[in-house]
Design an enzyme around this catalytic site. Structure first.
Site, PDB file in Angstrom:
ATOM      1  N   GLY A  10      65.319  30.416 117.758  1.00 47.46           N
ATOM      2  CA  GLY A  10      64.467  31.519 118.209  1.00 47.46           C
ATOM      3  C   GLY A  10      63.037  31.282 118.614  1.00 47.46           C
ATOM      4  CB  SER A 124      57.306  41.610 108.803  1.00 46.60           C
ATOM      5  OG  SER A 124      56.761  42.362 109.361  1.00 46.60           O
ATOM      6  CE1 TYR A 148      62.782  42.348 110.596  1.00 51.65           C
ATOM      7  CE2 TYR A 148      61.161  43.530 110.491  1.00 51.65           C
ATOM      8  CZ  TYR A 148      61.701  42.323 110.603  1.00 51.65           C
ATOM      9  OH  TYR A 148      60.996  41.060 110.658  1.00 51.65           O
ATOM     10  CE  LYS A 152      62.225  39.902 108.010  1.00 52.23           C
ATOM     11  NZ  LYS A 152      62.579  38.111 107.942  1.00 52.23           N
ATOM     12  CG  ASN A 178      51.828  43.019 115.729  1.00 50.22           C
ATOM     13  OD1 ASN A 178      51.505  43.424 114.552  1.00 50.22           O
ATOM     14  ND2 ASN A 178      52.663  43.929 116.447  1.00 50.22           N
TER      15      ASN A 178
HETATM   16  P1  NAD Z   1      64.237  35.729 116.822  1.00 52.40           P
HETATM   17  O1  NAD Z   1      65.311  36.445 116.900  1.00 52.40           O
HETATM   18  O2  NAD Z   1      63.879  34.956 118.091  1.00 52.40           O
HETATM   19  O3  NAD Z   1      64.774  34.202 115.996  1.00 52.40           O
HETATM   20  C1  NAD Z   1      65.674  34.479 114.900  1.00 52.40           C
HETATM   21  C2  NAD Z   1      66.717  33.362 114.888  1.00 52.40           C
HETATM   22  O4  NAD Z   1      67.507  33.617 113.791  1.00 52.40           O
HETATM   23  C3  NAD Z   1      67.568  33.660 116.304  1.00 52.40           C
HETATM   24  O5  NAD Z   1      67.711  32.318 116.909  1.00 52.40           O
HETATM   25  C4  NAD Z   1      68.846  34.144 116.034  1.00 52.40           C
HETATM   26  O6  NAD Z   1      69.923  33.599 116.756  1.00 52.40           O
HETATM   27  C5  NAD Z   1      69.047  33.473 114.596  1.00 52.40           C
HETATM   28  N1  NAD Z   1      69.861  34.098 113.501  1.00 52.40           N
HETATM   29  C6  NAD Z   1      69.685  35.484 113.251  1.00 52.40           C
HETATM   30  N2  NAD Z   1      70.658  35.697 112.250  1.00 52.40           N
HETATM   31  C7  NAD Z   1      71.147  34.620 111.795  1.00 52.40           C
HETATM   32  C8  NAD Z   1      72.318  34.003 110.943  1.00 52.40           C
HETATM   33  N3  NAD Z   1      72.653  34.894 110.232  1.00 52.40           N
HETATM   34  N4  NAD Z   1      72.474  32.737 110.723  1.00 52.40           N
HETATM   35  C9  NAD Z   1      71.900  31.650 111.813  1.00 52.40           C
HETATM   36  N5  NAD Z   1      70.930  32.028 112.555  1.00 52.40           N
HETATM   37  C10 NAD Z   1      70.711  33.550 112.622  1.00 52.40           C
HETATM   38  O7  NAD Z   1      63.137  36.097 116.053  1.00 52.40           O
HETATM   39  P2  NAD Z   1      61.600  35.607 115.666  1.00 52.40           P
HETATM   40  O8  NAD Z   1      60.669  36.276 116.368  1.00 52.40           O
HETATM   41  O9  NAD Z   1      61.837  34.083 116.028  1.00 52.40           O
HETATM   42  O10 NAD Z   1      61.614  35.756 114.127  1.00 52.40           O
HETATM   43  C11 NAD Z   1      61.615  34.705 113.215  1.00 52.40           C
HETATM   44  C12 NAD Z   1      61.822  35.570 111.747  1.00 52.40           C
HETATM   45  O11 NAD Z   1      60.431  36.053 111.656  1.00 52.40           O
HETATM   46  C13 NAD Z   1      62.564  36.559 111.571  1.00 52.40           C
HETATM   47  O12 NAD Z   1      63.184  36.576 110.206  1.00 52.40           O
HETATM   48  C14 NAD Z   1      61.601  37.827 111.688  1.00 52.40           C
HETATM   49  O13 NAD Z   1      62.119  38.864 110.912  1.00 52.40           O
HETATM   50  C15 NAD Z   1      60.571  37.365 111.247  1.00 52.40           C
HETATM   51  N6  NAD Z   1      59.338  38.164 111.764  1.00 52.40           N
HETATM   52  C16 NAD Z   1      59.107  38.057 113.134  1.00 52.40           C
HETATM   53  C17 NAD Z   1      58.233  38.990 113.753  1.00 52.40           C
HETATM   54  C18 NAD Z   1      57.861  39.035 115.137  1.00 52.40           C
HETATM   55  O14 NAD Z   1      57.445  40.232 115.819  1.00 52.40           O
HETATM   56  N7  NAD Z   1      58.620  38.170 116.072  1.00 52.40           N
HETATM   57  C19 NAD Z   1      57.252  39.276 112.931  1.00 52.40           C
HETATM   58  C20 NAD Z   1      57.368  39.451 111.605  1.00 52.40           C
HETATM   59  C21 NAD Z   1      58.434  38.647 111.250  1.00 52.40           C
HETATM   60  C1  WQD Z   2      52.618  47.060 119.250  1.00 48.84           C
HETATM   61  C2  WQD Z   2      51.751  48.341 119.815  1.00 48.84           C
HETATM   62  C3  WQD Z   2      53.270  50.235 119.894  1.00 48.84           C
HETATM   63  C4  WQD Z   2      55.679  48.727 123.104  1.00 48.84           C
HETATM   64  C5  WQD Z   2      56.916  45.649 115.234  1.00 48.84           C
HETATM   65  C6  WQD Z   2      57.642  45.624 114.125  1.00 48.84           C
HETATM   66  C7  WQD Z   2      57.117  44.728 113.129  1.00 48.84           C
HETATM   67  C8  WQD Z   2      56.939  43.364 113.549  1.00 48.84           C
HETATM   68  C9  WQD Z   2      56.417  43.271 114.899  1.00 48.84           C
HETATM   69  C10 WQD Z   2      58.608  41.889 112.839  1.00 48.84           C
HETATM   70  C11 WQD Z   2      52.149  49.589 118.987  1.00 48.84           C
HETATM   71  C12 WQD Z   2      52.496  49.900 121.307  1.00 48.84           C
HETATM   72  C13 WQD Z   2      54.744  48.991 122.035  1.00 48.84           C
HETATM   73  C14 WQD Z   2      55.577  49.611 124.121  1.00 48.84           C
HETATM   74  C15 WQD Z   2      53.538  50.429 123.421  1.00 48.84           C
HETATM   75  N1  WQD Z   2      58.123  42.819 113.810  1.00 48.84           N
HETATM   76  N2  WQD Z   2      53.655  49.797 122.167  1.00 48.84           N
HETATM   77  N3  WQD Z   2      54.526  50.625 124.289  1.00 48.84           N
HETATM   78  O1  WQD Z   2      55.390  48.083 116.165  1.00 48.84           O
HETATM   79  O2  WQD Z   2      53.256  46.433 115.436  1.00 48.84           O
HETATM   80  O3  WQD Z   2      55.426  46.111 115.255  1.00 48.84           O
HETATM   81  O4  WQD Z   2      56.811  43.919 115.549  1.00 48.84           O
HETATM   82  O5  WQD Z   2      58.591  41.886 111.729  1.00 48.84           O
HETATM   83  O6  WQD Z   2      57.858  44.705 111.892  1.00 48.84           O
HETATM   84  O7  WQD Z   2      57.432  47.034 113.632  1.00 48.84           O
HETATM   85  O8  WQD Z   2      54.742  45.915 117.400  1.00 48.84           O
HETATM   86  O9  WQD Z   2      54.752  45.270 119.725  1.00 48.84           O
HETATM   87  O10 WQD Z   2      56.671  47.319 118.904  1.00 48.84           O
HETATM   88  O11 WQD Z   2      53.933  47.600 119.182  1.00 48.84           O
HETATM   89  O12 WQD Z   2      52.698  51.210 123.713  1.00 48.84           O
HETATM   90  O13 WQD Z   2      56.523  49.760 125.280  1.00 48.84           O
HETATM   91  O14 WQD Z   2      52.173  48.600 120.942  1.00 48.84           O
HETATM   92  O15 WQD Z   2      52.995  51.800 119.717  1.00 48.84           O
HETATM   93  O16 WQD Z   2      50.737  50.481 119.018  1.00 48.84           O
HETATM   94  P1  WQD Z   2      54.872  46.881 116.138  1.00 48.84           P
HETATM   95  P2  WQD Z   2      55.060  46.454 118.905  1.00 48.84           P
END
Ligand code: NAD
Ligand code: WQD
Length: 337
Positions: A10, A124, A148, A152, A178
């Site tokens: 990912g 997160s 979601y 977490k 973010n």
């Molecule tokens: P992503 O979707 O790109 O990566 C997650 C990976 O996990 C993917 O490759 C998916 O195929 C794999 N996966 C999902 N479920 C699985 C399972 N049951 N078994 C094996 N593989 C599985 O997401 P990311 O942005 O790289 O996020 C990674 C982690 O960080 C996630 O747990 C996500 O919740 C957390 N996170 C992401 C963000 C964000 O904004 N990207 C923010 C906070 C936390």
């Molecule tokens: C950022 C800002 C929107 C899209 C989410 C999850 C959080 C974490 C990160 C995993 C906000 C604005 C967005 C668009 C916009 N993920 N926006 N137009 O909501 O802070 O967090 O991703 O853990 O759990 O909730 O991130 O990138 O969606 O939004 O105006 O098309 O951009 O309103 O102010 P967010 P985001």
């Protein structure tokens, strides 16, 4: 040292593996490719000139987990595998709880069986809900508003109880703010399956001509320009945070929790401006209603990670926009192209 990385194909996983390999670690990946492509790992190998051992499979499957632990001398696990769409989690809560919560429980059971008790978990900033004040400290109350986020928080509770039950577990809970941006090579990056939910990939797709315009969700928030403010963190800084967390686990800290953010909040329009500067084009946008569930502002106090991990973000908003644009312009269709 061999590090077992779940979800390593990912977005954040692939960037973290680059840093692990470049730091001399061996890496074994388990990913079911539900939201990623094997091509990301191939490109990681090109960037690093090192190889990754890949298993296609599910963290919910104890058989493949036991096989991986028996075939490799694993010291620590970084657990990225999870589903991450807030909107989807509202529609499919059971899928999210099973994948994110049960998946972590099954993983920890396999780790206990193999006597591997060092874990870094992807949490997160969503666990803070709508914070009463800013910047956010790790000690702030947790409060989530969607499945979601609940998943977490539930995993955080599971891990807290696990560490309390057995002091030989060492667990770093990293609360990401973010994550945005891409590796400087422009060959790996964020590749959303569908219409992007998150701001930066949406802006990038407008810039590359895949979408007409950005919808800015609300301009009447109590922020410097009325649009939502977030703590955007470059994915390479975030990746390095995982290496620092692994170092910390080696000191037997028990369970520790860190904010992984920059401490600086930027608005939606700040991000649009930075992207325009990076790509040399204007980004069309329109102001629309607020997105349900959004908060006005969210940014970290990252001092605990600095003092205890020796980690701090170094990339700027311009680095975030430039790397994101390099990835998007070189790969307009993501890994499929
Ligand atoms: P992503 O979707 O790109 O990566 C997650 C990976 O996990 C993917 O490759 C998916 O195929 C794999 N996966 C999902 N479920 C699985 C399972 N049951 N078994 C094996 N593989 C599985 O997401 P990311 O942005 O790289 O996020 C990674 C982690 O960080 C996630 O747990 C996500 O919740 C957390 N996170 C992401 C963000 C964000 O904004 N990207 C923010 C906070 C936390
Ligand atoms: C950022 C800002 C929107 C899209 C989410 C999850 C959080 C974490 C990160 C995993 C906000 C604005 C967005 C668009 C916009 N993920 N926006 N137009 O909501 O802070 O967090 O991703 O853990 O759990 O909730 O991130 O990138 O969606 O939004 O105006 O098309 O951009 O309103 O102010 P967010 P985001």
């Amino acid at each position: 040292m061999t590090i077992f990385v779940t979800g390593g194909a990912g977005y954040i996983g692939s960037h973290t593996i680059v840093e692990l390999l470049e730091n001399g670690q061996q890496v074994v990946v388990l990913d079911n490719l539900s939201n990623s492509s094997k091509e990301a790992l191939r490109r990681v190998e090109v960037i690093t000139s090192k190889s990754v051992t890949f298993y296609q499979g599910d963290v919910l499957d104890p058989i493949i987990l036991n096989k991986i632990f028996s075939e490799h001398d694993i010291t620590s696990v970084i657990h990225f595998a999870g589903l991450k769409s807030v909107g989807e989690s509202v529609v499919q809560p059971l899928r999210y709880y099973e994948n994110n919560v049960t998946g972590t429980v099954v993983l920890c059971q396999a780790m206990a069986k193999a006597n591997v008790k060092n874990l870094v978990f992807s949490s997160s900033a969503t666990v803070y809900g709508d914070p009463a004040s800013l910047p956010i400290l790790e000690s702030f109350p947790t409060d989530t508003t969607n499945p979601y986020g609940q998943s977490k928080l539930m995993v955080e509770h599971v891990l807290t109880d696990l560490a309390a039950s057995d002091s030989s577990w060492n667990i770093a809970v990293l609360r990401y703010f973010n994550p945005v941006g891409a590796h400087a090579s422009g060959t790996i990056g964020e590749d959303p399956n569908d219409i992007p939910n998150n701001l930066m990939p949406f802006i990038a797709q407008v810039a590359v001509g895949k979408r007409d315009k950005l919808n800015v969700f609300g301009s009447d928030y109590d922020t410097h320009d009325g649009t939502g403010v977030r703590d955007y963190i470059h994915v390479v800084d975030l990746a390095i945070g995982h290496l620092k967390a692994l170092d910390k686990l080696a000191t037997n800290p028990g369970l520790v929790t860190y904010n992984i953010g920059t401490g600086v909040g930027y608005s939606v329009l700040d991000m649009v401006k930075a992207f325009e500067k990076a790509c040399g084009k204007s980004i069309a946008y329109q102001i629309v209603d607020r997105r349900p569930g959004d908060i006005a502002a969210c940014y970290a106090n990252p001092k605990k990670a600095k003092s205890e991990l020796g980690w701090a973000a170094i990339h700027t908003i311009d680095d975030m926009a430039q790397s994101s644009w390099l990835w998007q312009s070189n790969n307009p269709n993501g890994y499929e192209g």
